[in-house]
Design a protein around this motif. Structure first.
Motif, PDB file in Angstrom:
ATOM      1  N   ARG A 188       4.959   9.184   1.007  1.00  0.00           N
ATOM      2  CA  ARG A 188       3.465   8.376   0.448  1.00  0.00           C
ATOM      3  C   ARG A 188       3.891   7.209   0.071  1.00  0.00           C
ATOM      4  O   ARG A 188       5.618   7.141  -0.299  1.00  0.00           O
ATOM      5  CB  ARG A 188       3.323   9.286  -0.700  1.00  0.00           C
ATOM      6  CG  ARG A 188       2.402   8.505  -2.047  1.00  0.00           C
ATOM      7  CD  ARG A 188       2.387   9.306  -3.339  1.00  0.00           C
ATOM      8  NE  ARG A 188       0.835   8.853  -4.035  1.00  0.00           N
ATOM      9  CZ  ARG A 188       0.295   9.242  -5.137  1.00  0.00           C
ATOM     10  NH1 ARG A 188       0.408  10.366  -4.841  1.00  0.00           N
ATOM     11  NH2 ARG A 188      -0.642   7.771  -5.853  1.00  0.00           N
ATOM     12  N   ASP A 195       2.651   3.691  -1.719  1.00  0.00           N
ATOM     13  CA  ASP A 195       1.551   3.121  -3.007  1.00  0.00           C
ATOM     14  C   ASP A 195       1.933   1.570  -3.086  1.00  0.00           C
ATOM     15  O   ASP A 195       3.024   1.186  -2.665  1.00  0.00           O
ATOM     16  CB  ASP A 195       1.823   3.761  -4.924  1.00  0.00           C
ATOM     17  CG  ASP A 195       1.742   4.844  -4.533  1.00  0.00           C
ATOM     18  OD1 ASP A 195      -0.169   5.450  -4.247  1.00  0.00           O
ATOM     19  OD2 ASP A 195       2.734   4.921  -5.571  1.00  0.00           O
ATOM     20  N   ALA A 248      -3.192   4.518  -2.315  1.00  0.00           N
ATOM     21  CA  ALA A 248      -1.925   5.353  -2.817  1.00  0.00           C
ATOM     22  C   ALA A 248      -1.625   5.792  -0.088  1.00  0.00           C
ATOM     23  O   ALA A 248      -3.200   6.319  -0.420  1.00  0.00           O
ATOM     24  CB  ALA A 248      -1.907   6.388  -2.792  1.00  0.00           C
ATOM     25  N   SER A 249      -1.042   5.820   0.167  1.00  0.00           N
ATOM     26  CA  SER A 249      -1.225   5.996   1.522  1.00  0.00           C
ATOM     27  C   SER A 249      -0.521   7.494   1.852  1.00  0.00           C
ATOM     28  O   SER A 249       0.804   7.057   1.214  1.00  0.00           O
ATOM     29  CB  SER A 249      -0.499   4.896   2.449  1.00  0.00           C
ATOM     30  OG  SER A 249      -1.805   4.062   1.904  1.00  0.00           O
ATOM     31  N   PHE A 250      -1.019   7.995   2.518  1.00  0.00           N
ATOM     32  CA  PHE A 250      -0.052   9.405   2.669  1.00  0.00           C
ATOM     33  C   PHE A 250       0.197   9.189   4.243  1.00  0.00           C
ATOM     34  O   PHE A 250      -0.810   9.400   5.066  1.00  0.00           O
ATOM     35  CB  PHE A 250      -1.217  10.753   2.853  1.00  0.00           C
ATOM     36  CG  PHE A 250      -1.238  10.774   1.308  1.00  0.00           C
ATOM     37  CD1 PHE A 250      -0.560  11.494   0.148  1.00  0.00           C
ATOM     38  CD2 PHE A 250      -2.440   9.858   0.378  1.00  0.00           C
ATOM     39  CE1 PHE A 250      -0.723  11.073  -0.989  1.00  0.00           C
ATOM     40  CE2 PHE A 250      -2.660   9.902  -1.222  1.00  0.00           C
ATOM     41  CZ  PHE A 250      -1.705  10.687  -1.797  1.00  0.00           C
TER      42      PHE A 250
END
Length: 717
Positions: A91, A93, A108-110
């Protein structure tokens, strides 16, 4: 067969299921993209296309670092390579400005690996979730917490205003100004009306960008104040008591900002994109205004920002109002304190005196430090310094009572140890009365000890003797003419209010021209902990502050005023934590030709001899016009001593500020003045003395008593 079983829901045909999944992925409100093992885009849904600002055809085949020109996506490519290599989800941010609408956003990147049935990594998926609302909520909460911790650290209005500006500039606004209403405006006088031109005092201002010295100069505020025009946005906010949010393109804002003295020229040059005008309101009282400005190239304020500014400003408003009330109460206490202290130390032939009183600048407030110089009979003088435990009006009032009591007790010529004993009884009674009032609910103050310390010293310029006693007070410093400085080792005495314990005096001969320094513990404690005296020690002199005091006083002789200034400069910080009282006295001595003493017998013939000697001495002094009056006084006092007292009888004349006549005897009985009846043969003597002299009295000594009378050095009509 179970008839209650739910019928099987038929599923969609396989091709319809694939279409449903594809449509869901495309229409999902979260940006989703799929990448192959080379970290190149395979497919993306509509939200990710919108975020990229590119068309769908231009996305296919792009690497992660080529997808979104919004942030350091080189880091995204590095993360993607790591996920493909390790097969573990990550993850990340990010906070950046979206190219779609130009607003700051948080994401927020997953990064999730895509694996086949055997667990081999075939690619990865990227899901970008907009968490701007949550991020801003956390930022606002952090700002509120930080402002709450930084605002109101002192009871100083100007410092509180500066803390409000410092805690919000940069993080919340590009420019912050805090303006306070002068005393009497707003507050108890109510809010100013919208039709009034309001005068404000610029108390604090901060700008996120340092002002360019070569650019426009600072705004010209005469004496730090300016007039806010009627119906302007700040004036309306003050009139309503409610915060207001404005955009820079509003006509009212453009008209006000063009030539507003509230805005520095450098701020006006960059422009006002949005503005918050928030009154400092607390307890139904408006004490000023806070202005928050964002420039046009900054995201404008929204309603959430207005609520945030209102909450932070409300905290500051409470602190400002508390500081204003504290300043008002402090001014009252200081006025009371100074009115209870001597307005002027009148000149005295026995000593040359000067003094200083410095109130504390800490939040504890004023204390009960005091000093006094009291003329006594026989050309003597009493030097007094005291300190009441506690701060505020209660301590000042107690100090006033003690000073009045000391003057009353000094007027009956009590020796120092006896005077402190009576003063101790008074403090004990004051504490009991206060405790009784607290029990009866007659006072809001908590019952507690009313302790105090005091140093009382009497100097006689004829004998050059100093008699002093201490009630748990720092010892005086004696500096002889040769420059030797030492603390007088007074017998230790309890603090006033302890009750039941004795006081003792010290008698020492003081050379003419010596310097006596009496002070309170705030002076020697000004250089930090352990610099002064330990509580209850009464005579400690080993602290750094005490040593520095002795060294400063031992410098070559100078004017007393300069010595006072040197002592305060050497021992005190800029903001003393406790009140300080300092009393300096340089001793004088009466020449032998100004004092005449005769031993008399207890025979009635001594009266005529005393009159003859007095007349001759007055002629030698050139005071023949006082001979008749003085002979009458001497006749009465010597006759009373022969008739009602016991030898030895001594007559003394002192030429000082007045002519003092003293008759001493070996009896401890005190005469009293009474009004004789028409046919009484006696009883008129003391009444006659009281009429002929400006004052008279009795003082007791270890061997008897002395009756004295003082006349002015002018003829009595």
């Amino acid at each position: 067969m179970d008839t209650n079983a739910a019928p099987d829901a038929p599923g969609p045909p396989p091709d319809d299921a694939a279409d449903l999944g594809r449509w869901a992925l495309t229409q999902f409100p979260i940006g989703i993209a799929v990448y192959d093992r080379d970290n190149r885009l395979v497919t993306a849904n509509d939200e990710m296309v919108r975020l990229s600002g590119l068309d769908r055809d231009g996305l296919t085949g792009r690497r992660l670092d080529e997808l979104l020109p919004l942030a350091p996506f080189e880091e995204f490519a590095r993360i993607g390579d790591e996920v493909l290599r390790t097969g573990r989800a990550v993850r990340a941010d990010n906070y950046f400005v979206s190219p779609g609408d130009g607003r700051e956003r948080a994401w927020a990147s997953f990064f999730t690996p895509i694996k086949d049935a055997e667990g081999r990594t075939l690619g990865l998926s990227l899901a970008a979730l907009d968490v701007t609302a949550e991020y801003r909520a956390r930022q606002r909460l952090a700002l509120v917490n930080d402002a709450g911790a930084r605002i109101g650290t002192t009871l100083d209005m100007d410092r509180t205003a500066a803390e409000l500006a410092e805690s919000t500039v940069g993080r919340f606004a590009d420019f912050v100004a805090v303006d306070l209403l002068p005393d009497g405006a707003g507050g108890e006088a109510g809010r100013p009306g919208p039709d009034e031109a309001v005068e404000l005092r610029r108390t604090a201002r901060r700008w996120a960008v340092p002002e360019d010295p070569s650019g426009p100069g600072p705004s010209s505020l005469a004496n730090g104040t300016y007039r806010c025009p009627p119906h302007s946005p700040p004036a309306l906010a003050l009139a309503t008591g409610k915060p207001a949010r404005h955009q820079g393109d509003e006509p009212a804002i453009r008209s006000w900002a063009e030539d507003a003295p509230a805005l520095p020229p450098a701020v006006r040059a960059r422009g006002v994109g949005s503005l918050l005008a928030v009154p400092l309101a607390a307890h139904d009282t408006v004490s000023g205004l806070a202005l928050f400005v964002r420039h046009p190239d900054t995201e404008p304020f929204d309603d959430h920002d207005l609520l945030l500014a209102e909450e932070i400003t409300a905290r500051a408003a409470v602190c400002v109002e508390n500081a204003r009330r504290y300043a008002r109460e402090r001014a009252v206490a200081l006025t009371l304190q100074r009115s209870l202290l001597p307005a002027r130390l009148s000149g005295h032939t026995a000593v040359e005196v000067t003094s200083r009183y410095l109130p504390a600048t800490a939040q504890a407030g004023l204390g009960g430090d005091w000093y006094d110089v009291i003329p006594l009979s026989g050309a003597r003088v009493a030097l007094v310094v005291g300190d009441v435990v506690g701060h505020g009006l209660q301590a000042s009032a107690t100090m006033g009572r003690l000073r009045a009591a000391v003057r009353t007790l000094a007027d009956i010529d009590l020796p120092p140890d006896e005077l402190l004993t009576h003063l101790d009884d008074l403090v004990v009674q004051l504490a009991q009365d206060r405790a009784a009032q607290a029990r009866d609910g007659d006072t809001g103050d908590e019952a507690g000890e009313t302790d105090a310390s005091c140093l009382y010293a009497v100097y006689d310029p004829v004998s050059r003797q100093l008699v002093a006693a201490s009630a748990d007070h720092p010892p005086p410093v004696l500096v002889t003419p040769d420059g030797t400085a030492r603390f007088l080792e007074l017998p230790p005495g309890p603090a006033l209010g302890v009750g039941g314990l004795p006081f003792e005096s010290l008698e020492v001969e003081v050379p003419e021209g010596s310097l006596l320094a009496l002070y309170t513990d705030g002076l020697v404690e000004g250089r930090g902990a352990g610099s002064g005296l330990e509580p209850g020690s009464g005579s400690g002199t080993d602290g750094e502050g005490s040593r520095l005091l002795r060294r400063t006083l031992a410098r070559p002789a100078a004017e007393l005023e300069r010595v006072c200034d040197d002592v305060l400069a050497a021992l005190l910080p800029d903001r003393p934590a406790d009140d300080v009282a300092l009393l300096l006295a340089r001793t004088r001595a009466l020449d032998a030709d100004r004092v005449s003493t005769w031993e008399l017998t207890d025979h009635p013939a001594s009266v005529a001899d005393a009159r003859k000697r007095v007349a001759g001495q007055l002629a030698a002094w050139g005071l023949e016009e006082l001979a008749f009056t003085t002979e009458l006084v001497v006749s009465e006092l010597v006759t009373n001593a022969i008739r009602h007292a016991a030898p030895p009888i001594r007559l003394r004349l002192i030429r000082d500020g007045g002519l003092i006549c003293e008759v001493s005897d070996g009896s401890s009985t005190s005469p009293r003045m009474r009004r004789a009846r028409a046919f009484d043969e006696g009883g008129r003597g003391l009444l006659l003395v009281a009429q002929l002299c400006r004052r008279w009295g009795t003082r007791f000594t270890s061997g008897g008593k002395t009756i004295w009378a003082e006349q002015p050095l002018t003829a009595v009509a």
